[in-house]
Design a protein around this motif. Structure first.
Motif, mmCIF file in Angstrom:
data_model
loop_
_atom_site.group_PDB
_atom_site.id
_atom_site.type_symbol
_atom_site.label_atom_id
_atom_site.label_comp_id
_atom_site.label_asym_id
_atom_site.label_seq_id
_atom_site.Cartn_x
_atom_site.Cartn_y
_atom_site.Cartn_z
ATOM 1 N N GLN A 31 0.833 -1.189 0.000
ATOM 2 C CA GLN A 31 0.000 0.000 0.000
ATOM 3 C C GLN A 31 0.870 1.242 0.000
ATOM 4 O O GLN A 31 1.999 1.244 0.493
ATOM 5 C CB GLN A 31 -0.939 0.042 1.204
ATOM 6 N N THR A 82 -1.921 -1.025 -3.679
ATOM 7 C CA THR A 82 -1.439 0.216 -4.267
ATOM 8 C C THR A 82 0.079 0.217 -4.167
ATOM 9 O O THR A 82 0.676 -0.584 -3.433
ATOM 10 C CB THR A 82 -2.047 1.445 -3.575
ATOM 11 N N VAL A 111 -2.193 4.743 -7.170
ATOM 12 C CA VAL A 111 -2.803 5.079 -5.889
ATOM 13 C C VAL A 111 -4.316 5.173 -5.986
ATOM 14 O O VAL A 111 -5.049 4.577 -5.197
ATOM 15 C CB VAL A 111 -2.229 6.408 -5.342
ATOM 16 N N PRO A 127 -6.666 0.919 -7.085
ATOM 17 C CA PRO A 127 -5.834 -0.231 -6.713
ATOM 18 C C PRO A 127 -5.742 -1.251 -7.843
ATOM 19 O O PRO A 127 -6.657 -1.391 -8.657
ATOM 20 C CB PRO A 127 -6.556 -0.799 -5.488
#
Length: 326
Positions: free
Chosen positions: A88, A176, A288, A291
């Motif tokens: 992420q 992400t 971002v 996803p």
């Protein structure tokens, strides 16, 4: 003596070329791989984090920023270079900020799958990261993350990430991602970015509210933390004082994060010098907003290419249109 012949000349020893790839330890004891190009370009990638921490041109000039207060040991991330944000970017749920890939120990990948042939690239290193049992407790998905770091014939730096879903339970996963690239600049007030004009962005300093960029270029006078959306594949970072332009090319990464903490925020970051914000700028190819989702067996690839042109728009030696559209 008549008829005597001179002894044959001693053959010259062949000129030794420096090794293109060397495994070494940094001052903190962390293993690193040093990539060298015969023309004098170098790059260093740490096994800790799979993180590039140095990229130098043939004059030995450092092109990436690493803080003088950076900590090169577990469990924290290294402040500078090119940290990898996975699975992420940002802070969501139970995962640590920017994910865990940047503070895990990667392995040398001895059996990487083939990448498209680029005859100009002779120097590269392949790393691999797989989740530990502890990682699976906080992010219950099996994956293989393969990273290639390479130097091109003109000193360009290439990073290619390949992430595969290896779940055996049939479940997809989403993530992400960002290459959190810290560029070394002369002075942030002397820098501008071209290629993000008219782009929409989320402003993290204003509750992630969405705006549209109005200026014809980005210049810096205060803290910035923006995620530009659906950006072009090429972005230029112009350092007027150094008469140097970084050209960033990306593939598979639609977004671009721009970050500089400025004076007030810098003083709250423990592994960052109070005045170092003046000499760095993060421009980060990223995925971002939307996803990436992989089903078992599927693979995603994201690529970053960095080059440094020894001139700038300020010097009148570089055509902006050629940099951004050439």
């Amino acid at each position: 003596m008549a008829g005597a012949s001179s002894p044959p000349p001693t053959p010259k020893s062949p000129k030794l070329q420096p090794p293109l790839l060397e495994r070494a330890k940094g001052p903190s004891g962390l293993d690193k791989i040093v990539l060298r190009d015969p023309r004098g370009f170098t790059a260093e990638v740490r096994l800790y984090g799979g993180q590039v921490t140095s990229w130098k041109n043939e004059q030995g000039d450092e092109l990436l920023f690493v803080s003088s207060k950076a900590v090169f040991k577990s469990p924290g991330a290294i402040r500078g270079g090119i940290p990898i944000c996975f699975p992420q970017f940002g802070t969501h749920g139970n995962l640590e900020k920017h994910g865990f890939a940047r503070n895990r120990l990667w392995l040398v990948d001895d059996n990487p799958p083939p990448l498209p042939v680029n005859s100009g690239i002779k120097t590269y290193a392949d790393l691999i990261l797989k989740p530990s049992e502890e990682d699976l407790k906080i992010w219950p998905h099996r994956f293989e993350f393969r990273l290639r770091v390479a130097l091109g014939p003109k000193g360009d730096l290439f990073l290619t990430s390949r992430i595969r879903n290896t779940n055996t339970d049939g479940k997809p996963f989403s993530f992400t991602f960002a290459y959190h690239t810290y560029f070394s600049v002369s002075d942030i007030s002397e820098v501008r970015i071209e290629g993000l004009e008219t782009m929409d962005y989320f402003d993290n300093l204003k509750g992630k509210e969405r705006f549209t960029e109005q200026g014809d270029a980005l210049v810096f006078e205060s803290e910035i933390d923006k995620v530009y959306l659906d950006t072009p594949p090429k972005i230029a970072i112009i350092d007027h004082e150094k008469k140097r332009t970084f050209v960033l090319r990306k593939d598979g990464l639609p977004d671009a994060v721009v970050w500089n903490p400025w004076e007030r925020r810098s003083k709250t970051i423990l592994d960052f010098g109070d005045e170092e914000y003046k000499h760095m700028l993060c421009v980060e190819p990223a995925a971002v907003e939307k996803p990436i989702t992989l089903k078992p067996g599927e693979e995603w690839k994201g690529r970053l290419e960095l080059s440094a042109v020894p001139s700038s728009y300020y010097s009148g030696q570089l055509d902006p249109d050629k940099v951004l559209h050439g």
